[in-house]
Design a protein around this motif. Sequence first.
Motif, mmCIF file in Angstrom:
data_model
loop_
_atom_site.group_PDB
_atom_site.id
_atom_site.type_symbol
_atom_site.label_atom_id
_atom_site.label_comp_id
_atom_site.label_asym_id
_atom_site.label_seq_id
_atom_site.Cartn_x
_atom_site.Cartn_y
_atom_site.Cartn_z
ATOM 1 N N ASP A 1 40.558 17.914 52.342
ATOM 2 C CA ASP A 1 39.582 16.857 52.634
ATOM 3 C C ASP A 1 40.050 15.952 53.769
ATOM 4 O OD1 ASP A 1 38.091 17.909 50.585
ATOM 5 O OD2 ASP A 1 38.373 16.228 49.195
ATOM 6 N N LYS A 2 41.357 15.900 53.993
ATOM 7 C CA LYS A 2 41.907 14.991 55.003
ATOM 8 C C LYS A 2 41.891 15.594 56.419
ATOM 9 C CE LYS A 2 45.954 11.995 55.665
ATOM 10 N NZ LYS A 2 47.278 11.673 55.123
ATOM 11 N N CYS A 3 42.360 16.864 56.556
ATOM 12 C CA CYS A 3 42.484 17.431 57.908
ATOM 13 C C CYS A 3 41.568 18.625 58.176
ATOM 14 C CB CYS A 3 43.936 17.823 58.187
ATOM 15 S SG CYS A 3 44.484 19.285 57.277
ATOM 16 N N GLY A 4 40.953 19.182 57.130
ATOM 17 C CA GLY A 4 40.037 20.312 57.319
ATOM 18 C C GLY A 4 40.694 21.679 57.364
ATOM 19 N N SER A 5 42.004 21.753 57.097
ATOM 20 C CA SER A 5 42.705 23.046 57.072
ATOM 21 C C SER A 5 42.423 23.786 55.773
ATOM 22 C CB SER A 5 44.223 22.845 57.167
ATOM 23 O OG SER A 5 44.569 22.188 58.351
ATOM 24 N N VAL A 6 42.442 25.105 55.845
ATOM 25 C CA VAL A 6 42.341 25.919 54.634
ATOM 26 C C VAL A 6 43.699 25.870 53.951
ATOM 27 C CG1 VAL A 6 42.029 28.250 53.729
ATOM 28 C CG2 VAL A 6 40.564 27.428 55.587
ATOM 29 N N VAL B 1 39.075 39.472 50.464
ATOM 30 C CA VAL B 1 40.048 39.478 51.557
ATOM 31 C C VAL B 1 40.653 40.875 51.694
ATOM 32 C CG1 VAL B 1 42.265 38.547 52.353
ATOM 33 C CG2 VAL B 1 40.556 37.013 51.344
ATOM 34 N N LYS B 2 41.015 41.462 50.571
ATOM 35 C CA LYS B 2 41.626 42.798 50.585
ATOM 36 C C LYS B 2 40.670 43.833 51.178
ATOM 37 C CE LYS B 2 43.936 46.067 47.582
ATOM 38 N NZ LYS B 2 43.903 46.704 46.318
ATOM 39 N N ARG B 3 39.387 43.763 50.774
ATOM 40 C CA ARG B 3 38.386 44.707 51.270
ATOM 41 C C ARG B 3 38.254 44.591 52.792
ATOM 42 N NH1 ARG B 3 34.450 43.268 48.180
ATOM 43 N NH2 ARG B 3 33.421 41.896 49.651
ATOM 44 N N GLN B 4 38.179 43.371 53.302
ATOM 45 C CA GLN B 4 38.062 43.158 54.749
ATOM 46 C C GLN B 4 39.320 43.630 55.473
ATOM 47 O OE1 GLN B 4 35.769 42.270 56.788
ATOM 48 N NE2 GLN B 4 34.192 41.348 55.551
ATOM 49 N N TYR B 5 40.487 43.351 54.881
ATOM 50 C CA TYR B 5 41.746 43.733 55.511
ATOM 51 C C TYR B 5 41.845 45.259 55.619
ATOM 52 C CZ TYR B 5 46.657 43.760 56.765
ATOM 53 O OH TYR B 5 47.840 43.958 57.431
ATOM 54 N N GLU B 6 41.449 45.956 54.549
ATOM 55 C CA GLU B 6 41.512 47.413 54.567
ATOM 56 C C GLU B 6 40.477 48.004 55.508
ATOM 57 O OE1 GLU B 6 41.561 48.812 50.534
ATOM 58 O OE2 GLU B 6 43.651 48.185 50.285
ATOM 59 N N ARG C 1 34.004 29.816 54.027
ATOM 60 C CA ARG C 1 34.501 29.704 55.404
ATOM 61 C C ARG C 1 34.835 31.090 55.953
ATOM 62 N NH1 ARG C 1 37.897 25.128 57.361
ATOM 63 N NH2 ARG C 1 36.528 23.345 57.216
ATOM 64 N N ASP C 2 34.782 31.217 57.279
ATOM 65 C CA ASP C 2 35.334 32.392 57.954
ATOM 66 C C ASP C 2 36.815 32.096 58.178
ATOM 67 O OD1 ASP C 2 32.746 33.284 58.025
ATOM 68 O OD2 ASP C 2 32.494 33.089 60.190
ATOM 69 N N VAL C 3 37.679 32.945 57.649
ATOM 70 C CA VAL C 3 39.115 32.681 57.707
ATOM 71 C C VAL C 3 39.822 33.825 58.436
ATOM 72 C CG1 VAL C 3 41.192 32.260 56.326
ATOM 73 C CG2 VAL C 3 38.974 31.422 55.521
ATOM 74 N N PRO C 4 40.596 33.520 59.490
ATOM 75 C CA PRO C 4 41.331 34.585 60.197
ATOM 76 C C PRO C 4 42.529 35.068 59.382
ATOM 77 C CG PRO C 4 41.791 32.444 61.196
ATOM 78 C CD PRO C 4 40.779 32.201 60.109
ATOM 79 N N PHE C 5 42.881 36.350 59.557
ATOM 80 C CA PHE C 5 44.098 36.877 58.948
ATOM 81 C C PHE C 5 45.293 36.212 59.619
ATOM 82 C CE2 PHE C 5 41.306 40.653 58.263
ATOM 83 C CZ PHE C 5 41.288 40.588 56.876
ATOM 84 N N SER C 6 46.368 36.074 58.873
ATOM 85 C CA SER C 6 47.555 35.404 59.413
ATOM 86 C C SER C 6 48.161 36.163 60.594
ATOM 87 C CB SER C 6 48.614 35.213 58.318
ATOM 88 O OG SER C 6 48.950 36.468 57.767
ATOM 89 N N ASP C 7 47.934 37.499 60.651
ATOM 90 C CA ASP C 7 48.484 38.267 61.776
ATOM 91 C C ASP C 7 47.550 38.282 62.990
ATOM 92 O OD1 ASP C 7 46.474 39.981 60.935
ATOM 93 O OD2 ASP C 7 47.815 41.631 60.392
ATOM 94 N N GLY C 8 46.422 37.572 62.880
ATOM 95 C CA GLY C 8 45.502 37.434 64.006
ATOM 96 C C GLY C 8 44.689 38.671 64.334
ATOM 97 N N THR C 9 44.633 39.644 63.409
ATOM 98 C CA THR C 9 43.955 40.907 63.711
ATOM 99 C C THR C 9 42.504 40.965 63.250
ATOM 100 O OG1 THR C 9 44.793 41.864 61.664
ATOM 101 C CG2 THR C 9 46.090 42.251 63.665
ATOM 102 N N GLY C 10 41.991 39.895 62.693
ATOM 103 C CA GLY C 10 40.605 39.919 62.234
ATOM 104 C C GLY C 10 40.258 38.672 61.467
ATOM 105 N N VAL C 11 39.028 38.656 60.930
ATOM 106 C CA VAL C 11 38.517 37.491 60.215
ATOM 107 C C VAL C 11 37.815 37.950 58.951
ATOM 108 C CG1 VAL C 11 36.841 35.590 60.350
ATOM 109 C CG2 VAL C 11 38.179 36.178 62.357
ATOM 110 N N VAL C 12 38.004 37.212 57.857
ATOM 111 C CA VAL C 12 37.248 37.442 56.631
ATOM 112 C C VAL C 12 36.061 36.487 56.671
ATOM 113 C CG1 VAL C 12 37.301 37.527 54.124
ATOM 114 C CG2 VAL C 12 39.394 37.911 55.405
#
Length: 197
Positions: free
Chosen positions: A48-53, A64-69, A28-39
């Motif tokens: 399976d019930k609601c589709g949340s990560v 994740v670390k590589r993308q964040y940096e 999945r493409d997952v946004p950073f919690s601070d909203g500054t980008g996406v992994v």
Amino acid sequence: MKIFKVGESQKAACSTCQSFENATFQLRDVPFSDGTGVVKKVLVGVCDKCGSVIVLPHQSTPAVKRQYEAKRKPVEGRLPAHLIDILNLATMEIGATTDFVPSMMKYYIHSLSEDEKSAKKIASYLQSDLATGRSEKRLSLKGRKIFEDIEHLKSLSHIENTTDLLKGIILKINEDVLIKKRLKPIENLKNIMAAVV
């Protein structure tokens, strides 16, 4: 550490459903919690019930670390060509290649940000004739702590301009490594070089 594959599942706490649910691992493409980008396309457990990560497996942490940096803002300055030449000569002096310039700069920036007495002397290097000249080359530094170290060093040295601060640091490297050949910083740089090569 268990390595998960796409399509495998496990039970996990879902904050959206407020219960333990089955989570299936997907890319999945997952946004950073601070909203500054996406992994992009990282393996995560999806409810399976609601589709949340709801699960980030340990194996996905490096991606994740590589993308964040990568999204972090670099510290940059436009400098006279002779200052870049000084950095290149300093790397040769310790037996490294010019690829070591960013590591050497980060070492000095961090060391100076931890040493108030030395930090206050940086401004004196800006009085040198070597601190002047047309700024035709760009120096860009990226790293986990570089921005915080630069900001701290600005306050310690009372130099507000990033480019002026970089000039002062380069002229300190010139004095330490090329002119006075100070043993401690040279040995520290050689040890760092041995670790990163």
